[in-house]
Design a protein around this motif. Sequence first.
Motif, PDB file in Angstrom:
ATOM      1  N   GLN A 348       0.828  -1.205   0.000  1.00  0.00           N
ATOM      2  CA  GLN A 348       0.000   0.000   0.000  1.00  0.00           C
ATOM      3  C   GLN A 348       0.865   1.259   0.000  1.00  0.00           C
ATOM      4  OE1 GLN A 348      -3.249  -0.308   2.727  1.00  0.00           O
ATOM      5  NE2 GLN A 348      -4.035   1.745   2.313  1.00  0.00           N
ATOM      6  N   THR A 349       2.026   1.205   0.645  1.00  0.00           N
ATOM      7  CA  THR A 349       2.963   2.339   0.606  1.00  0.00           C
ATOM      8  C   THR A 349       3.456   2.564  -0.818  1.00  0.00           C
ATOM      9  OG1 THR A 349       3.679   1.908   2.882  1.00  0.00           O
ATOM     10  CG2 THR A 349       5.133   3.242   1.511  1.00  0.00           C
ATOM     11  N   ILE A 350       3.748   1.482  -1.533  1.00  0.00           N
ATOM     12  CA  ILE A 350       4.165   1.588  -2.940  1.00  0.00           C
ATOM     13  C   ILE A 350       3.033   2.162  -3.773  1.00  0.00           C
ATOM     14  CG2 ILE A 350       4.875   0.266  -4.967  1.00  0.00           C
ATOM     15  CD1 ILE A 350       6.171  -1.745  -3.005  1.00  0.00           C
ATOM     16  N   LEU A 351       1.817   1.675  -3.539  1.00  0.00           N
ATOM     17  CA  LEU A 351       0.664   2.165  -4.299  1.00  0.00           C
ATOM     18  C   LEU A 351       0.481   3.661  -4.123  1.00  0.00           C
ATOM     19  CD1 LEU A 351      -1.929   1.502  -5.985  1.00  0.00           C
ATOM     20  CD2 LEU A 351      -3.120   1.257  -3.794  1.00  0.00           C
ATOM     21  N   ARG A 352       0.756   4.164  -2.933  1.00  0.00           N
ATOM     22  CA  ARG A 352       0.546   5.583  -2.656  1.00  0.00           C
ATOM     23  C   ARG A 352       1.485   6.497  -3.437  1.00  0.00           C
ATOM     24  NH1 ARG A 352      -1.087   6.412   3.754  1.00  0.00           N
ATOM     25  NH2 ARG A 352      -3.162   5.504   3.571  1.00  0.00           N
ATOM     26  N   ARG A 353       2.470   5.943  -4.147  1.00  0.00           N
ATOM     27  CA  ARG A 353       3.337   6.748  -5.010  1.00  0.00           C
ATOM     28  C   ARG A 353       2.740   6.923  -6.401  1.00  0.00           C
ATOM     29  NH1 ARG A 353       8.114   7.968  -2.483  1.00  0.00           N
ATOM     30  NH2 ARG A 353       7.788   7.528  -0.276  1.00  0.00           N
ATOM     31  N   GLU A 354       1.571   6.334  -6.624  1.00  0.00           N
ATOM     32  CA  GLU A 354       0.907   6.460  -7.920  1.00  0.00           C
ATOM     33  C   GLU A 354      -0.017   7.679  -7.912  1.00  0.00           C
ATOM     34  OE1 GLU A 354       1.815   4.646 -10.379  1.00  0.00           O
ATOM     35  OE2 GLU A 354       3.031   3.190  -9.259  1.00  0.00           O
ATOM     36  N   SER A 355      -0.852   7.769  -8.935  1.00  0.00           N
ATOM     37  CA  SER A 355      -1.771   8.896  -9.079  1.00  0.00           C
ATOM     38  C   SER A 355      -2.610   9.093  -7.816  1.00  0.00           C
ATOM     39  CB  SER A 355      -2.701   8.657 -10.280  1.00  0.00           C
ATOM     40  OG  SER A 355      -3.855   9.446 -10.203  1.00  0.00           O
ATOM     41  N   GLU A 356      -2.690  10.343  -7.364  1.00  0.00           N
ATOM     42  CA  GLU A 356      -3.453  10.642  -6.144  1.00  0.00           C
ATOM     43  C   GLU A 356      -4.921  10.273  -6.306  1.00  0.00           C
ATOM     44  OE1 GLU A 356      -4.542  14.534  -3.395  1.00  0.00           O
ATOM     45  OE2 GLU A 356      -2.737  14.555  -4.640  1.00  0.00           O
ATOM     46  N   ARG A 357      -5.483  10.511  -7.491  1.00  0.00           N
ATOM     47  CA  ARG A 357      -6.891  10.171  -7.740  1.00  0.00           C
ATOM     48  C   ARG A 357      -7.096   8.661  -7.673  1.00  0.00           C
ATOM     49  NH1 ARG A 357      -8.119  11.004 -12.780  1.00  0.00           N
ATOM     50  NH2 ARG A 357     -10.375  11.012 -12.448  1.00  0.00           N
ATOM     51  N   LEU A 358      -6.146   7.916  -8.209  1.00  0.00           N
ATOM     52  CA  LEU A 358      -6.242   6.459  -8.167  1.00  0.00           C
ATOM     53  C   LEU A 358      -6.182   5.961  -6.732  1.00  0.00           C
ATOM     54  CD1 LEU A 358      -5.976   3.544  -9.421  1.00  0.00           C
ATOM     55  CD2 LEU A 358      -3.518   3.912  -9.297  1.00  0.00           C
ATOM     56  N   VAL A 359      -5.206   6.433  -5.968  1.00  0.00           N
ATOM     57  CA  VAL A 359      -5.015   5.956  -4.598  1.00  0.00           C
ATOM     58  C   VAL A 359      -6.236   6.272  -3.747  1.00  0.00           C
ATOM     59  CG1 VAL A 359      -3.620   6.212  -2.520  1.00  0.00           C
ATOM     60  CG2 VAL A 359      -2.512   6.141  -4.762  1.00  0.00           C
ATOM     61  N   GLU A 360      -6.744   7.471  -3.874  1.00  0.00           N
ATOM     62  CA  GLU A 360      -7.922   7.866  -3.092  1.00  0.00           C
ATOM     63  C   GLU A 360      -9.104   6.956  -3.404  1.00  0.00           C
ATOM     64  OE1 GLU A 360     -11.612   9.629  -1.985  1.00  0.00           O
ATOM     65  OE2 GLU A 360     -10.964   9.457  -4.078  1.00  0.00           O
ATOM     66  N   PHE A 361      -9.304   6.623  -4.673  1.00  0.00           N
ATOM     67  CA  PHE A 361     -10.419   5.770  -5.076  1.00  0.00           C
ATOM     68  C   PHE A 361     -10.229   4.348  -4.557  1.00  0.00           C
ATOM     69  CE2 PHE A 361     -12.489   2.824  -8.006  1.00  0.00           C
ATOM     70  CZ  PHE A 361     -13.769   3.341  -8.065  1.00  0.00           C
ATOM     71  N   VAL A 362      -9.038   3.798  -4.726  1.00  0.00           N
ATOM     72  CA  VAL A 362      -8.778   2.422  -4.300  1.00  0.00           C
ATOM     73  C   VAL A 362      -8.945   2.280  -2.795  1.00  0.00           C
ATOM     74  CG1 VAL A 362      -6.991   0.651  -4.089  1.00  0.00           C
ATOM     75  CG2 VAL A 362      -7.282   1.867  -6.245  1.00  0.00           C
ATOM     76  N   GLU A 363      -8.393   3.203  -2.025  1.00  0.00           N
ATOM     77  CA  GLU A 363      -8.469   3.079  -0.571  1.00  0.00           C
ATOM     78  C   GLU A 363      -9.884   3.294  -0.058  1.00  0.00           C
ATOM     79  OE1 GLU A 363      -3.924   4.158   0.793  1.00  0.00           O
ATOM     80  OE2 GLU A 363      -5.463   5.686   1.056  1.00  0.00           O
ATOM     81  N   ARG A 364     -10.657   4.108  -0.742  1.00  0.00           N
ATOM     82  CA  ARG A 364     -12.030   4.363  -0.290  1.00  0.00           C
ATOM     83  C   ARG A 364     -12.998   3.270  -0.730  1.00  0.00           C
ATOM     84  NH1 ARG A 364     -13.165   8.562  -3.153  1.00  0.00           N
ATOM     85  NH2 ARG A 364     -14.567   7.499  -4.601  1.00  0.00           N
ATOM     86  N   GLU A 365     -12.849   2.761  -1.945  1.00  0.00           N
ATOM     87  CA  GLU A 365     -13.865   1.885  -2.535  1.00  0.00           C
ATOM     88  C   GLU A 365     -13.473   0.409  -2.620  1.00  0.00           C
ATOM     89  OE1 GLU A 365     -16.767   2.980  -3.242  1.00  0.00           O
ATOM     90  OE2 GLU A 365     -16.433   5.144  -3.123  1.00  0.00           O
ATOM     91  N   MET A 366     -12.174   0.090  -2.493  1.00  0.00           N
ATOM     92  CA  MET A 366     -11.751  -1.254  -2.884  1.00  0.00           C
ATOM     93  C   MET A 366     -10.988  -2.028  -1.816  1.00  0.00           C
ATOM     94  SD  MET A 366     -10.545  -0.336  -6.793  1.00  0.00           S
ATOM     95  CE  MET A 366     -10.358  -2.056  -7.252  1.00  0.00           C
ATOM     96  N   LEU A 367     -10.640  -1.403  -0.716  1.00  0.00           N
ATOM     97  CA  LEU A 367      -9.832  -2.100   0.282  1.00  0.00           C
ATOM     98  C   LEU A 367     -10.619  -2.335   1.563  1.00  0.00           C
ATOM     99  CD1 LEU A 367      -6.338  -0.329   0.032  1.00  0.00           C
ATOM    100  CD2 LEU A 367      -7.180  -2.340  -1.198  1.00  0.00           C
ATOM    101  N   GLY A 368     -10.502  -3.547   2.094  1.00  0.00           N
ATOM    102  CA  GLY A 368     -11.106  -3.828   3.392  1.00  0.00           C
ATOM    103  C   GLY A 368     -12.219  -4.850   3.335  1.00  0.00           C
ATOM    104  N   ARG A 369     -12.684  -5.155   4.504  1.00  0.00           N
ATOM    105  CA  ARG A 369     -13.754  -6.125   4.671  1.00  0.00           C
ATOM    106  C   ARG A 369     -15.021  -5.690   3.933  1.00  0.00           C
ATOM    107  NH1 ARG A 369     -14.689  -6.371  10.636  1.00  0.00           N
ATOM    108  NH2 ARG A 369     -12.555  -7.193  10.601  1.00  0.00           N
ATOM    109  N   ASP A 370     -15.677  -6.662   3.297  1.00  0.00           N
ATOM    110  CA  ASP A 370     -16.958  -6.440   2.606  1.00  0.00           C
ATOM    111  C   ASP A 370     -16.834  -5.581   1.352  1.00  0.00           C
ATOM    112  OD1 ASP A 370     -18.212  -7.882   4.658  1.00  0.00           O
ATOM    113  OD2 ASP A 370     -18.523  -6.072   5.850  1.00  0.00           O
TER     114      ASP A 370
END
Length: 741
Positions: A348-370
Motif C-alpha cells: 500500500q505504501t508503494i501504491l501511494r506513489r501512484e496517481s493521487e486520484r487512483l489511490v484515493e479511489f482504491v483506498e475508499r472503494e476497494m480495500l477492506g472487509r466487505d
Amino acid sequence: MPKDNEAQIGDGMGRSPLSVDEFDLVSFRPGHDAAVTKFNEDLLGRWPIAHAIYRHIYNADGEFSTRIGLYGEWGAGKTSVLNFLRAISEHNDDVIIHFSAWRAAEIDAFMTSLSDSLKREIKRRELKTSFRFKLNSFFSRASRNSVAIAEATGQAAGKLDGELSQMITAGAAFTGAVAKAVEQRLNFSADEVESLREILREHKIIVFIDDLDRADPKILPKIFMALREYLDWPGFSFVLSFDKAVILDALNDYSSAFASAPQPFLEKIVDVVFDLKRPATDLPSQMITHLLQEQCAFIPEKDRLAAAGWFPGNPRKIKSICRELQAAKVSAVRHGDGELSWEAIIVQTILRRESERLVEFVEREMLGRDKLSLGLSFTGEKKLEAAALLDKAMTKSGYAEGTPEHSRLYNMIVRLQGLRRLHDAQRISYEMQLSTHAPIFTQREVKEIIDTWDGGCHDDFVSDALRLGGERAFVTPTEATSKLLDMVTDFYVACVRGLRTSKVKSVKDETLAAAERAARFLLNIVTRNTASAGNLAFCIRILNMSIENDSNNDLEEIFLRVLEWQILSFVSEHCLDKSALFHECFPHEGSKVPMLAERVQQRTVSAAVESILVLFASANGVYMCAGQGADNRHLRWMLDRDALLYQSPHKKCLINFLQAEVDSSQVSIVAKNTIDYIGLVSNRMNSFSGFASDNRDLIEACWRAIIRENWNIKGQQDVEHIKSRLEGWGGVSGLSLPQQW
C-alpha cells in the motif's frame, strides 16, 4: 571488475591501481536522497560506467578536448556516476570542477558559477597565484562575451562564427592559428595561453556540469552555445549530465529553429554519449533487497521478500519508499509478531506513489472487509462488478492499457485487495499511519501490562503505563484509558474465541488462564476509571460481548461469566448515557430480550423514563419524535404496550409529571405534547383498546393535562376529537370537558 572488491584503471594508462576501498568522498551523507559516493553503495552497477567514462577521458587524444554527455531520467543515478568519476579522477590527481547548473537564472550567472567553482578548486590545490590571476581574468572576460553569444542564439539555432566553428569541428590544439584565434576571440594573451598549456602538461581538467535539465529552460540553448566556445580546449574534458528528453523539449520550446532538429544540435555539442537506461532486471531487485535489509530489518523477512516484486524500477523512488517504511520503525518495533500486516503495509505504501486520484479511489472503494475484490469474487455477477470497479480505478492511473506499468499496477491492486480482505477501515488507517502517529498501546504492550499487573505489581504501575501511553501519542489520560479498555477487551474476546477452537488441552488451559487474567484486569481498570468505563460505546460493547458469551454453558468458563457480569453491572451503573444503553438492550424484532439485557434494563430504566419526560417538557418534543419514524428509540418504546414505561413504578413517574403544577408556559407545552402522544398511541399502537383499559389512570392523567390548557376554538375542536376517539376506540368513558367550553 577485479576481485577482492578492487577496481583498477588499466589499458596502459600508467596510473597506480585504484582500490574502491580507498574512497570515502564525504564523511557524512548530506541527505536521504543524496547520490551514492562509495563503491559498496553502488546497487545499480553505476561504478563500471564511471570507470568506462574515465577510461575514455584518459585515452583520448591529448590534442583534442573530450566532450561527454551523461544522459538519464530523474533518479537514474547520474550524480552517483559523477561521484564515482570524481573519486577515480582525484585518485589520479586530476583537476576536478563539479557544479550544478540548477540555480543559474541567467547565462552570466552560469558562467560566474563555473568560474567560481574553478577558482575554489585552484585554491584547494594551491596553484600559483599568477596562474590563478590569469585564469580569473580569463573567466571575467568570457562572462562578458557570453552576452554576444546569447544574442547569436536568438537569431538562428546553430549559427556560429565561421572560425570558431572550425575550431569545434576540427578539435584543434593550442598551437599556431588556433592559439591566435583564442587570443583574439577571447582577449586571451599569449602568456595566458602558455600558462594554460603548462598546467595541462601535468594535469587533466575535468569539468562536471550537473542538473542542466533543472536549469531555467529559457537559458538552456544559451548555456549550450556558451559552452561550445570553450569545449575544444586540449586537455579539458567536460561531462554534461542531464535528462535528454527534458533538454530536447526545452530546445524545441525555445525556438522554432530547433523544432525540426534538436537532436542534431545536441550531437554538435556532445561527442560521446553514456546513456543510463533502466538498469538490468536483477539490479533493482538487488537494490530493493539491500535497502529493505539495511533500513527495514525490523520488518519480517518473508514480508519484505513477498512485497519486493511490486517496487517501481526508478532507483530514487525505491530509496524514497524504503525511507518512508523506515520512518515507521519506532512505532513498529513496539508490536509483537504477526500484529501488523507488513506485506499489505509495504504494497500500500508503494501504491501511494501512484496517481493521487487512483489511490484515493482504491483506498475508499476497494480495500477492506466487505469490499468487492476480483480475486475473492466467486460468482459470475460479483466478478463482473469487481472487474468493472477495477477498470474504473485504472482509468485514474494515467497508464495506457497494455503497458507494463498498467499491468504491474493492475496486479498490485488485486494483490492488495487480497491482503486487506479481512481488515476494517480502522485497522488499515492505523497501519498506514505508523510513521506519523505513535500508537497509545500495542497488543504486545497490553499483554505485558496485564501480566505485570497480575504478578502483584502496585496499581501505580498501571497509572504510569497510562501516563506514558498518553504522552507517547499526545492524547489525554482519559483517551489513553479508553484505548486500554478497548484493547484489553479485544484481547479477552480473542482468548474466549481461542478457548472454543483449541483442541490441545495445554493450549486451552493457557488460553483460559490468559482470559481470566484479562477479565480481572479489565474489572480493576473499570472500577478505577469510571469516566472512561462509562463511555456509551464501551458500555454497549461490554453488553453485547456478555450477552453473546452468556449462551455458552461450558463449566470451564463459569468464572469468566461471573467476571463478565461484574464488569457489565459496574459499567451499566456508571454509563454516561443510561437511556441509550437501556434501548441497546432490545434484541432484534421478534426475539426475546436476553436475561442479561433485562438485568441491565432494570438498572437503566429510570434514565429511559426520564428521557420520555424530557420529550413531554420540550416544545413539540413528541411531534418531532414521531416525525423521525420507526428508527426513533423513544417512539418504539412509547408504542410498545408491554414496555417498562407502562409498568409500576415507571408509569407513576409519568403520571406525576403530567399532574404536576407548572407555570402557564409549561402548561401549554405539556398539553400540546400530551395531545400528540394520545393521537400517536391511539393511531399506531396495536390493541390500543386493551392498552387504554389497562392504563386508565395514565389516560385520565393525560386528559387532565390536556384540558388545563386554555385552547382556542381550533384547539377545542381537536380536544373534542381526541375525546371521541378515546371513548370510541379505547372504551374510556367519563372524560369531561371544561364548562366554559
